[in-house]
Design an enzyme around this catalytic site. Structure first.
Site, PDB file in Angstrom:
ATOM      1  N   LYS A 141     -10.245  -1.625  12.681  1.00 47.77           N
ATOM      2  CA  LYS A 141      -8.980  -1.247  13.338  1.00 47.77           C
ATOM      3  C   LYS A 141      -8.909  -1.816  14.762  1.00 47.77           C
ATOM      4  O   LYS A 141      -7.849  -2.276  15.207  1.00 47.77           O
ATOM      5  CB  LYS A 141      -8.820   0.279  13.351  1.00 47.77           C
ATOM      6  CG  LYS A 141      -8.496   0.877  11.980  1.00 47.77           C
ATOM      7  CD  LYS A 141      -7.137   0.389  11.475  1.00 47.77           C
ATOM      8  CE  LYS A 141      -6.821   0.802  10.074  1.00 47.77           C
ATOM      9  NZ  LYS A 141      -5.635   0.152   9.514  1.00 47.77           N
TER      10      LYS A 141
ATOM     11  N   GLY B 286       0.839  -1.203   0.000  1.00 41.73           N
ATOM     12  CA  GLY B 286       0.000   0.000   0.000  1.00 41.73           C
ATOM     13  C   GLY B 286       0.870   1.248   0.000  1.00 41.73           C
ATOM     14  O   GLY B 286       0.531   2.257   0.627  1.00 41.73           O
TER      15      GLY B 286
ATOM     16  N   GLY C 147      -0.330   5.110  -1.104  1.00 38.44           N
ATOM     17  CA  GLY C 147      -1.295   5.926  -0.362  1.00 38.44           C
ATOM     18  C   GLY C 147      -0.624   7.097   0.345  1.00 38.44           C
ATOM     19  O   GLY C 147       0.580   7.330   0.208  1.00 38.44           O
ATOM     20  N   GLN C 148      -1.435   7.815   1.125  1.00 38.63           N
ATOM     21  CA  GLN C 148      -0.944   9.048   1.748  1.00 38.63           C
ATOM     22  C   GLN C 148       0.276   8.805   2.638  1.00 38.63           C
ATOM     23  O   GLN C 148       1.252   9.550   2.576  1.00 38.63           O
ATOM     24  CB  GLN C 148      -2.072   9.686   2.578  1.00 38.63           C
ATOM     25  CG  GLN C 148      -1.720  11.079   3.069  1.00 38.63           C
ATOM     26  CD  GLN C 148      -2.662  11.584   4.163  1.00 38.63           C
ATOM     27  OE1 GLN C 148      -3.461  10.823   4.711  1.00 38.63           O
ATOM     28  NE2 GLN C 148      -2.557  12.872   4.481  1.00 38.63           N
TER      29      GLN C 148
ATOM     30  N   TYR D 192     -14.676   1.022   9.565  1.00 38.00           N
ATOM     31  CA  TYR D 192     -13.227   1.248   9.612  1.00 38.00           C
ATOM     32  C   TYR D 192     -12.728   1.120  11.062  1.00 38.00           C
ATOM     33  O   TYR D 192     -11.754   0.411  11.346  1.00 38.00           O
ATOM     34  CB  TYR D 192     -12.941   2.636   9.043  1.00 38.00           C
ATOM     35  CG  TYR D 192     -11.531   3.139   9.160  1.00 38.00           C
ATOM     36  CD1 TYR D 192     -10.469   2.479   8.549  1.00 38.00           C
ATOM     37  CD2 TYR D 192     -11.266   4.322   9.854  1.00 38.00           C
ATOM     38  CE1 TYR D 192      -9.184   2.981   8.643  1.00 38.00           C
ATOM     39  CE2 TYR D 192      -9.983   4.834   9.935  1.00 38.00           C
ATOM     40  CZ  TYR D 192      -8.944   4.158   9.336  1.00 38.00           C
ATOM     41  OH  TYR D 192      -7.672   4.655   9.424  1.00 38.00           O
TER      42      TYR D 192
ATOM     43  N   ASP E 179       2.076  -1.652  -4.429  1.00 38.32           N
ATOM     44  CA  ASP E 179       0.700  -1.172  -4.369  1.00 38.32           C
ATOM     45  C   ASP E 179      -0.080  -1.867  -5.479  1.00 38.32           C
ATOM     46  O   ASP E 179       0.517  -2.420  -6.402  1.00 38.32           O
ATOM     47  CB  ASP E 179       0.640   0.356  -4.547  1.00 38.32           C
ATOM     48  CG  ASP E 179      -0.636   0.949  -3.955  1.00 38.32           C
ATOM     49  OD1 ASP E 179      -0.547   1.588  -2.880  1.00 38.32           O
ATOM     50  OD2 ASP E 179      -1.720   0.772  -4.533  1.00 38.32           O
ATOM     51  N   ILE E 180      -1.408  -1.786  -5.391  1.00 43.88           N
ATOM     52  CA  ILE E 180      -2.246  -2.411  -6.414  1.00 43.88           C
ATOM     53  C   ILE E 180      -2.171  -1.614  -7.725  1.00 43.88           C
ATOM     54  O   ILE E 180      -2.489  -2.112  -8.789  1.00 43.88           O
ATOM     55  CB  ILE E 180      -3.700  -2.551  -5.889  1.00 43.88           C
ATOM     56  CG1 ILE E 180      -4.501  -3.527  -6.724  1.00 43.88           C
ATOM     57  CG2 ILE E 180      -4.389  -1.200  -5.781  1.00 43.88           C
ATOM     58  CD1 ILE E 180      -5.777  -4.010  -6.051  1.00 43.88           C
TER      59      ILE E 180
HETATM   60  C1  AKB Z   1      -9.834   8.900   8.469  1.00 40.37           C
HETATM   61  O1  AKB Z   1     -10.275  10.063   8.558  1.00 40.37           O
HETATM   62  O2  AKB Z   1     -10.541   7.925   8.206  1.00 40.37           O
HETATM   63  C2  AKB Z   1      -8.368   8.669   8.762  1.00 40.37           C
HETATM   64  C3  AKB Z   1      -8.134   8.302  10.181  1.00 40.37           C
HETATM   65  C4  AKB Z   1      -8.342   9.276  11.254  1.00 40.37           C
HETATM   66  O3  AKB Z   1      -7.772   7.196  10.445  1.00 40.37           O
HETATM   67  N1  AKB Z   1      -7.608   9.836   8.416  1.00 40.37           N
END
Ligand code: AKB
Length: 316
Positions: A148, A10, A13-14, A144, A36-37
């Protein structure tokens, strides 16, 4: 140069672009394989070893690890908070499958270390919002955040069960000029600088007083490498570390920009991301990281704003 062979999954990415550049300066260009993909980001193109790799493709990942003699992996591929809410099952699959298969490979291939990023998104509306502690109520409400938090528990489990050295940080919103963010709730704090320079105005998708924890990318990259290089005895938690630098609202970042561009204006049109932001901490207590491995941030809002505007202006 240190004797490690690193794979970044990855890397387009940023975080990945800047981490690849930083790791190459520490470990040597040839010792850091970026993947990366998609095709290489312009800053990584023809700048060192690069592979096209889908983070979900376990056989291809294993083949690359063996072929390159990889000893450490940084797994950065993920769907972030805003994109994740558009397709929760896909976000769960990508974020979890890529991690679980890598943890297995870590044990099987005896990798010396794995890095996997967590986020302030693990926290939710029932968490104390101010100076959120390292250990507290954790009930994320985004897919998300759920992925995590589950991932942190898996990392801790693999360490406890198989001794795998997996390290992790709960990043706040990250602000960078070299590479663009993608699909996060904190992305407004990057877009605003681009729009301030180009159009002298910005419409924020978060309301004026939405405080969120944020960090300049230079601090995040340095913190990541310091965490990974810290002696193992200092890793006294195997959940991800809270990491903090600054907190501000859209109104405050706009005021910081106006010190450099007085004609800059901001207005507000909150969208679905407002609800995500409202569930997250406003500020983070990262005493544990500061005590365990001497974490210290360098950039505050003023210093970061000067650096962002100066660097972005060069590219106009
Ligand atoms: C998001 O906004 O989803 C990310 C994070 C805070 O993990 N930048």
């Amino acid at each position: 140069m240190k004797k490690e062979k690193i794979l970044i999954i990855g890397a387009g990415g940023q975080i990945g672009v800047e981490l690849a550049l930083a790791l190459r300066s520490v470990y040597g260009t040839d010792n850091v394989v970026a993947s990366d993909i998609k095709e290489a980001h312009p800053m990584l193109k023809d700048a060192g070893p690069y592979a096209i790799l889908n983070a979900m493709d376990a056989p291809a990942t294993l083949e690359l690890i063996r072929k390159e003699g990889i000893t450490q992996v940084y797994l950065l591929a993920a769907l972030l908070s805003a994109t994740g809410e558009k397709d929760p099952k896909r976000a769960w699959d990508i974020n979890m499958q890529s991690l679980l298969q890598l943890l297995d490979m870590g044990v099987q291939e005896k990798l010396s270390k794995i890095y996997w990023p967590s986020s302030i998104a693990v926290f939710g509306p029932t968490t104390p919002h101010h100076n959120t502690p390292q250990q507290t109520v954790i009930e994320p409400r985004t897919v998300y955040g759920i992925s995590k938090y589950a991932g942190e528990l898996w990392c801790q489990y693999y360490h406890q069960r198989w001794g795998l050295d997996v390290r992790s940080l709960r990043y706040p919103g990250l602000i960078s000029w070299k590479s663009a963010p993608g699909g996060g709730t904190t992305d407004y704090a990057v877009e605003i600088y681009h729009e301030a320079l180009k159009h002298k105005k910005y419409t924020s998708f978060l309301s004026e007083d939405s405080y969120l924890p944020m960090m300049y990318m230079d601090d995040a990259i340095r913190g990541t490498i310091e965490l990974m290089e810290a002696p193992i005895e200092q890793m006294k938690t195997r959940m991800a570390y809270n990491l903090s630098a600054m907190s501000f609202s859209p109104k405050e970042i706009a005021a910081a920009i106006q010190k450099h561009i007085p004609e800059f204006t901001i207005d507000y049109a909150p969208d679905f991301r407002q609800q995500i932001a409202d569930g997250w901490p406003k500020s983070i207590d990262d005493t544990t990281a500061r005590e365990h491995w001497n974490w210290k941030h360098e950039f505050d809002l003023e210093k970061m704003t000067a650096a962002m505007l100066e660097n972005l202006a060069k590219g106009l």
